[in-house]
Design a protein around this motif. Structure first.
Motif, short mmCIF file in Angstrom:
data_model
loop_
_atom_site.label_atom_id
_atom_site.label_comp_id
_atom_site.label_asym_id
_atom_site.label_seq_id
_atom_site.Cartn_x
_atom_site.Cartn_y
_atom_site.Cartn_z
N SER A 19 0.76 -0.94 0.07
CA SER A 19 -0.25 -0.03 0.04
C SER A 19 1.17 1.20 0.00
O SER A 19 1.81 1.57 0.59
CB SER A 19 -1.13 0.01 1.23
OG SER A 19 -1.93 -0.99 0.80
N SER A 20 0.78 2.35 -0.80
CA SER A 20 1.44 3.51 -0.53
C SER A 20 0.33 4.73 -1.02
O SER A 20 -0.67 4.13 -1.10
CB SER A 20 2.26 3.32 -1.76
OG SER A 20 1.22 3.39 -3.56
N PRO A 21 0.40 5.89 -1.04
CA PRO A 21 -0.22 7.09 -1.16
C PRO A 21 -0.72 7.23 -2.68
O PRO A 21 -2.22 7.81 -2.96
CB PRO A 21 0.43 8.07 -0.02
CG PRO A 21 0.98 8.12 0.92
CD PRO A 21 1.61 5.99 -0.22
N GLY A 22 -0.31 6.63 -3.22
CA GLY A 22 -0.71 6.65 -4.97
C GLY A 22 -1.07 6.02 -5.47
O GLY A 22 -1.23 5.90 -6.73
N GLY A 23 -1.74 4.89 -4.46
CA GLY A 23 -2.27 3.73 -4.65
C GLY A 23 -1.60 2.73 -4.64
O GLY A 23 -0.04 2.39 -4.07
N ASP A 24 -1.57 1.23 -5.17
CA ASP A 24 -1.36 0.00 -4.43
C ASP A 24 -0.11 -0.16 -5.42
O ASP A 24 -0.48 0.20 -6.43
CB ASP A 24 -2.51 -1.78 -4.68
CG ASP A 24 -3.46 -1.78 -2.88
OD1 ASP A 24 -2.96 -1.52 -2.46
OD2 ASP A 24 -4.19 -1.81 -3.45
N ARG A 25 0.66 -1.20 -4.91
CA ARG A 25 2.13 -1.56 -5.31
C ARG A 25 2.63 -2.91 -5.51
O ARG A 25 2.00 -3.48 -4.68
CB ARG A 25 3.51 -0.38 -4.96
CG ARG A 25 3.33 1.14 -5.40
CD ARG A 25 2.48 1.78 -6.74
NE ARG A 25 3.49 2.80 -6.58
CZ ARG A 25 3.34 3.79 -7.50
NH1 ARG A 25 3.29 3.12 -8.52
NH2 ARG A 25 3.19 5.72 -7.55
N ALA A 59 7.56 3.94 -3.28
CA ALA A 59 7.67 5.16 -4.17
C ALA A 59 8.43 4.69 -5.66
O ALA A 59 8.12 4.69 -7.31
CB ALA A 59 7.46 5.55 -4.03
#
Length: 301
Positions: A19-25, A59
């Motif tokens: 999970s990341s602020p920009g969406g799932d990675r 990121a």
């Protein structure tokens, strides 16, 4: 953790969703092991993956949506339950009758397995293809004649299975195999959620959405046979191996959905969503679609 299998030109690879602020990675795990089921079966590998998630800069990872997902595991066996929710009974049976003494178990064969991004082709001549949204158990540790008290320790994780069924074939015989085992009739995924994310499998909300309408909504607290009992029960007869999938049955459709029943058709999409696990959307297509030249061609789901 959410463990997935994704598709590359060189073959399928395991990964963990970060999970990341920009969406799932997506963090590739092919350097750790080639298969998700091996991670589920090995505490040291699980610890290694958890450490990698903690130390990786999300990121720098590719977006989950940039890859195509396969079924998260390749099970040696797919075992399913029928009529495991209170209120879901065979036609003509009183829904208020006493619970059955034993689970109703059937098998889906290996040809039924499909990934979360695969379309399911409706077989030629099929007149009543239907969906069933279910919590599926993925076995993590070999289970042979286990006790109920020990059963949950053999769970590697939880995922979602759409038990696609051809009702016309199912009604033609007492055994359900031909109604349950058309190619691609077991979409599975999108990931396996490890048990630490699902502290109580008897406290999950199972919902199905079709055409923007919720057609199923019921808690796993209303199952007749718990996850622990099911693993215990099955393991008395056959050995459950890491990666095996046990699907725990579907709730009854809501009354208005039953009244408005319409067989699945080309272009339909069904979403199964289960609290703490996620969502699985399956698209249905006719077995043949016109090519640009007007000559029918096969759809490879």
């Amino acid at each position: 953790m959410r463990l997935v299998t994704y598709r590359e030109a060189s073959g399928d690879r395991p990964a963990v969703v970060v999970s990341s602020p920009g969406g799932d990675r997506l963090l590739d795990l092919s350097a750790v092991t080639p298969r998700v089921e091996q991670i589920l079966a090995d505490e040291s590998l699980l610890a290694e993956v958890r450490a990698a998630v903690e130390t990786t800069d999300a990121a720098t990872l590719p977006a989950l949506e940039s890859v195509a997902l396969a079924a998260p595991v390749t099970p040696g066996k797919i075992l399913c339950l029928g009529y495991n929710y209170r209120g879901h009974v065979p036609d003509g049976v009183d829904p208020t009758a006493n619970d059955p003494e034993w689970p109703d178990v059937f098998v889906k064969t290996s040809n039924t397995l499909a990934g979360p991004d695969d379309a399911v082709a409706i077989p030629p001549g099929a007149t009543d293809v239907d969906y069933e949204g279910e919590v599926a158990i993925v076995i993590g540790r070999r289970a042979q004649r286990v006790s109920i008290d020990d059963a949950l320790s053999h769970v590697g994780g939880y995922t979602i299975l759409n038990d696609v069924s051809d009702r016309a074939w199912q009604r033609r015989q007492s055994q359900w195999a031909l109604g349950k085992c058309s190619d691609g009739f077991a979409p599975l995924g999108p990931w396996v959620v490890t048990p630490d994310e699902v502290p109580d499998p008897q406290d999950l909300l199972v919902e199905v959405v079709r055409d923007g309408v919720v057609t199923v909504s019921q808690s796993t607290s209303t199952t007749i046979f718990s996850v622990a009992f099911v693993i215990h029960h099955l393991s008395q007869v056959l050995t459950l191996e890491p990666g095996d999938v046990v699907s725990t049955g579907t709730p009854q459709k809501l009354p208005e959905a039953q009244e408005a029943h319409r067989p699945l058709a080309d272009g339909d999409a069904v979403t199964v969503r289960i609290s703490r696990i996620g969502e699985l959307t399956t698209r249905f297509v006719s077995p043949l679609t016109p090519s640009t030249t007007g000559t029918p061609q096969e759809v490879h789901a």
